[in-house]
Write a protein that holds these residues in place. Structure first.
Motif, PDB file in Angstrom:
ATOM      1  N   ARG A   6      56.726  86.709   0.655  1.00 36.45           N
ATOM      2  CA  ARG A   6      55.792  85.583   0.772  1.00 36.45           C
ATOM      3  C   ARG A   6      56.468  84.325   1.303  1.00 36.45           C
ATOM      4  O   ARG A   6      55.842  83.540   2.002  1.00 36.45           O
ATOM      5  N   PHE A   7      57.726  84.115   0.948  1.00 42.81           N
ATOM      6  CA  PHE A   7      58.469  82.923   1.356  1.00 42.81           C
ATOM      7  C   PHE A   7      59.504  83.300   2.395  1.00 42.81           C
ATOM      8  O   PHE A   7      60.092  84.383   2.348  1.00 42.81           O
ATOM      9  N   THR A   8      59.753  82.373   3.317  1.00 41.67           N
ATOM     10  CA  THR A   8      60.773  82.572   4.346  1.00 41.67           C
ATOM     11  C   THR A   8      61.577  81.296   4.514  1.00 41.67           C
ATOM     12  O   THR A   8      61.007  80.217   4.696  1.00 41.67           O
ATOM     13  N   ILE A   9      62.895  81.434   4.460  1.00 38.34           N
ATOM     14  CA  ILE A   9      63.777  80.295   4.669  1.00 38.34           C
ATOM     15  C   ILE A   9      64.272  80.308   6.110  1.00 38.34           C
ATOM     16  O   ILE A   9      64.522  81.379   6.683  1.00 38.34           O
ATOM     17  N   SER A  10      64.365  79.134   6.711  1.00 36.67           N
ATOM     18  CA  SER A  10      64.851  79.039   8.079  1.00 36.67           C
ATOM     19  C   SER A  10      65.507  77.681   8.270  1.00 36.67           C
ATOM     20  O   SER A  10      65.402  76.802   7.405  1.00 36.67           O
ATOM     21  N   SER A  11      66.177  77.533   9.399  1.00 40.23           N
ATOM     22  CA  SER A  11      66.844  76.257   9.650  1.00 40.23           C
ATOM     23  C   SER A  11      66.714  75.869  11.110  1.00 40.23           C
ATOM     24  O   SER A  11      66.556  76.725  11.985  1.00 40.23           O
ATOM     25  N   ASP A  12      66.774  74.594  11.339  1.00 42.85           N
ATOM     26  CA  ASP A  12      66.845  74.039  12.689  1.00 42.85           C
ATOM     27  C   ASP A  12      68.121  73.206  12.723  1.00 42.85           C
ATOM     28  O   ASP A  12      68.142  72.079  12.213  1.00 42.85           O
ATOM     29  N   ASN A  13      69.183  73.787  13.274  1.00 44.23           N
ATOM     30  CA  ASN A  13      70.469  73.110  13.249  1.00 44.23           C
ATOM     31  C   ASN A  13      70.449  71.804  14.049  1.00 44.23           C
ATOM     32  O   ASN A  13      71.153  70.851  13.690  1.00 44.23           O
ATOM     33  N   ALA A  14      69.651  71.779  15.101  1.00 43.52           N
ATOM     34  CA  ALA A  14      69.577  70.564  15.915  1.00 43.52           C
ATOM     35  C   ALA A  14      69.017  69.397  15.103  1.00 43.52           C
ATOM     36  O   ALA A  14      69.393  68.248  15.314  1.00 43.52           O
ATOM     37  N   LYS A  15      68.137  69.709  14.173  1.00 41.54           N
ATOM     38  CA  LYS A  15      67.537  68.680  13.328  1.00 41.54           C
ATOM     39  C   LYS A  15      68.211  68.591  11.961  1.00 41.54           C
ATOM     40  O   LYS A  15      67.828  67.755  11.142  1.00 41.54           O
ATOM     41  N   ASN A  16      69.191  69.463  11.728  1.00 37.92           N
ATOM     42  CA  ASN A  16      69.846  69.525  10.417  1.00 37.92           C
ATOM     43  C   ASN A  16      68.826  69.617   9.290  1.00 37.92           C
ATOM     44  O   ASN A  16      68.911  68.905   8.278  1.00 37.92           O
ATOM     45  N   THR A  17      67.873  70.494   9.491  1.00 41.50           N
ATOM     46  CA  THR A  17      66.765  70.625   8.553  1.00 41.50           C
ATOM     47  C   THR A  17      66.577  72.093   8.192  1.00 41.50           C
ATOM     48  O   THR A  17      66.689  72.973   9.044  1.00 41.50           O
ATOM     49  N   VAL A  18      66.311  72.323   6.921  1.00 40.72           N
ATOM     50  CA  VAL A  18      66.018  73.660   6.406  1.00 40.72           C
ATOM     51  C   VAL A  18      64.562  73.672   5.971  1.00 40.72           C
ATOM     52  O   VAL A  18      64.069  72.696   5.399  1.00 40.72           O
ATOM     53  N   TYR A  19      63.912  74.780   6.225  1.00 49.84           N
ATOM     54  CA  TYR A  19      62.494  74.919   5.897  1.00 49.84           C
ATOM     55  C   TYR A  19      62.288  76.056   4.900  1.00 49.84           C
ATOM     56  O   TYR A  19      63.068  77.016   4.862  1.00 49.84           O
ATOM     57  N   LEU A  20      61.245  75.934   4.142  1.00 50.39           N
ATOM     58  CA  LEU A  20      60.796  77.024   3.279  1.00 50.39           C
ATOM     59  C   LEU A  20      59.313  77.223   3.554  1.00 50.39           C
ATOM     60  O   LEU A  20      58.494  76.398   3.152  1.00 50.39           O
ATOM     61  N   GLN A  21      59.006  78.273   4.285  1.00 50.20           N
ATOM     62  CA  GLN A  21      57.617  78.616   4.556  1.00 50.20           C
ATOM     63  C   GLN A  21      57.094  79.422   3.388  1.00 50.20           C
ATOM     64  O   GLN A  21      57.653  80.471   3.054  1.00 50.20           O
ATOM     65  N   MET A  22      56.026  78.950   2.792  1.00 52.86           N
ATOM     66  CA  MET A  22      55.478  79.596   1.595  1.00 52.86           C
ATOM     67  C   MET A  22      54.057  80.042   1.900  1.00 52.86           C
ATOM     68  O   MET A  22      53.190  79.204   2.184  1.00 52.86           O
TER      69      MET A  22
ATOM     70  N   GLY B 252      46.843  79.933  -0.184  1.00 54.18           N
ATOM     71  CA  GLY B 252      47.177  79.023   0.902  1.00 54.18           C
ATOM     72  C   GLY B 252      48.652  79.042   1.252  1.00 54.18           C
ATOM     73  O   GLY B 252      49.446  79.796   0.673  1.00 54.18           O
ATOM     74  N   SER B 253      49.009  78.184   2.195  1.00 55.55           N
ATOM     75  CA  SER B 253      50.389  78.119   2.683  1.00 55.55           C
ATOM     76  C   SER B 253      50.870  76.679   2.725  1.00 55.55           C
ATOM     77  O   SER B 253      50.077  75.740   2.886  1.00 55.55           O
ATOM     78  N   LEU B 254      52.163  76.527   2.592  1.00 50.56           N
ATOM     79  CA  LEU B 254      52.825  75.238   2.758  1.00 50.56           C
ATOM     80  C   LEU B 254      54.176  75.482   3.404  1.00 50.56           C
ATOM     81  O   LEU B 254      54.770  76.554   3.227  1.00 50.56           O
ATOM     82  N   ARG B 255      54.654  74.485   4.133  1.00 49.09           N
ATOM     83  CA  ARG B 255      56.015  74.533   4.626  1.00 49.09           C
ATOM     84  C   ARG B 255      56.771  73.315   4.106  1.00 49.09           C
ATOM     85  O   ARG B 255      56.404  72.177   4.398  1.00 49.09           O
ATOM     86  N   LEU B 256      57.795  73.593   3.326  1.00 48.44           N
ATOM     87  CA  LEU B 256      58.654  72.526   2.817  1.00 48.44           C
ATOM     88  C   LEU B 256      59.804  72.297   3.786  1.00 48.44           C
ATOM     89  O   LEU B 256      60.293  73.227   4.421  1.00 48.44           O
ATOM     90  N   SER B 257      60.218  71.043   3.877  1.00 52.38           N
ATOM     91  CA  SER B 257      61.353  70.673   4.718  1.00 52.38           C
ATOM     92  C   SER B 257      62.435  70.032   3.870  1.00 52.38           C
ATOM     93  O   SER B 257      62.133  69.323   2.905  1.00 52.38           O
ATOM     94  N   CYS B 258      63.662  70.270   4.247  1.00 53.45           N
ATOM     95  CA  CYS B 258      64.820  69.637   3.605  1.00 53.45           C
ATOM     96  C   CYS B 258      65.683  69.066   4.717  1.00 53.45           C
ATOM     97  O   CYS B 258      66.368  69.809   5.423  1.00 53.45           O
ATOM     98  N   ALA B 259      65.618  67.757   4.882  1.00 52.24           N
ATOM     99  CA  ALA B 259      66.409  67.084   5.912  1.00 52.24           C
ATOM    100  C   ALA B 259      67.759  66.704   5.333  1.00 52.24           C
ATOM    101  O   ALA B 259      67.838  65.990   4.324  1.00 52.24           O
ATOM    102  N   ALA B 260      68.829  67.194   5.965  1.00 48.47           N
ATOM    103  CA  ALA B 260      70.181  66.967   5.462  1.00 48.47           C
ATOM    104  C   ALA B 260      70.927  65.988   6.347  1.00 48.47           C
ATOM    105  O   ALA B 260      70.810  66.032   7.574  1.00 48.47           O
ATOM    106  N   SER B 261      71.686  65.119   5.714  1.00 45.82           N
ATOM    107  CA  SER B 261      72.583  64.234   6.447  1.00 45.82           C
ATOM    108  C   SER B 261      73.911  64.191   5.716  1.00 45.82           C
ATOM    109  O   SER B 261      73.974  64.388   4.500  1.00 45.82           O
ATOM    110  N   GLY B 262      74.986  63.991   6.482  1.00 47.15           N
ATOM    111  CA  GLY B 262      76.309  63.923   5.881  1.00 47.15           C
ATOM    112  C   GLY B 262      76.944  65.274   5.619  1.00 47.15           C
ATOM    113  O   GLY B 262      78.021  65.350   5.017  1.00 47.15           O
ATOM    114  N   LEU B 263      76.299  66.363   6.027  1.00 52.66           N
ATOM    115  CA  LEU B 263      76.897  67.692   5.901  1.00 52.66           C
ATOM    116  C   LEU B 263      76.393  68.559   7.039  1.00 52.66           C
ATOM    117  O   LEU B 263      75.417  68.224   7.706  1.00 52.66           O
ATOM    118  N   ASN B 264      77.071  69.669   7.263  1.00 52.60           N
ATOM    119  CA  ASN B 264      76.589  70.603   8.287  1.00 52.60           C
ATOM    120  C   ASN B 264      76.462  71.991   7.677  1.00 52.60           C
ATOM    121  O   ASN B 264      77.107  72.322   6.681  1.00 52.60           O
TER     122      ASN B 264
END
Length: 124
Positions: A66-82, A16-28
């Protein structure tokens, strides 16, 4: 105040697959590399993936392809697609931030900020 908040962990079947999110605040992301780590019961925390604004990325051999890291700078969020998850991917997954550029050799203690973790369980 810097905060990293992970989400997206779940129980999933093998393959199966999952996408993890990491929402960041206070840093860029221009000033920090963001890494994903995991820790399985009875094992040491290990680096899974990271990226930094200079374009550098890293993937552990065990997750390459199998895993891919990506980011959405507008949301200040990093993803890990697994994808193609395996039982050995079962662990608590953490995101973390460092002032260094992304490198597979950056020691854990150089990551100044950590999230609380999100549980990923892969059942067979």
């Amino acid at each position: 105040e810097v905060q990293l908040v992970e989400s997206g962990g779940d129980l999933v079947q093998v393959g199966g697959s999952l996408r993890l999110s990491c929402a960041a605040s206070g840093l860029n992301f221009d000033d920090h590399a963001i890494g994903w780590f995991r820790q399985a019961p009875g094992k040491e925390r290990e680096a899974v993936s990271c990226f930094s604004s200079d374009g550098a990325t890293f993937y552990a051999d065990s997750v390459k392809g199998r895993f891919t890291i990506s980011s959405d700078n507008a949301k200040n969020t990093v993803y890990l697609q697994m994808n193609s998850l395996k039982p050995e991917d079962t662990a608590i997954y953490y995101c973390a931030a460092t002032f260094y550029f992304c490198s597979g050799s950056t020691p854990l203690y150089e990551y100044a900020y950590w999230g609380q973790g999100t549980q990923v369980t892969v059942s067979s």
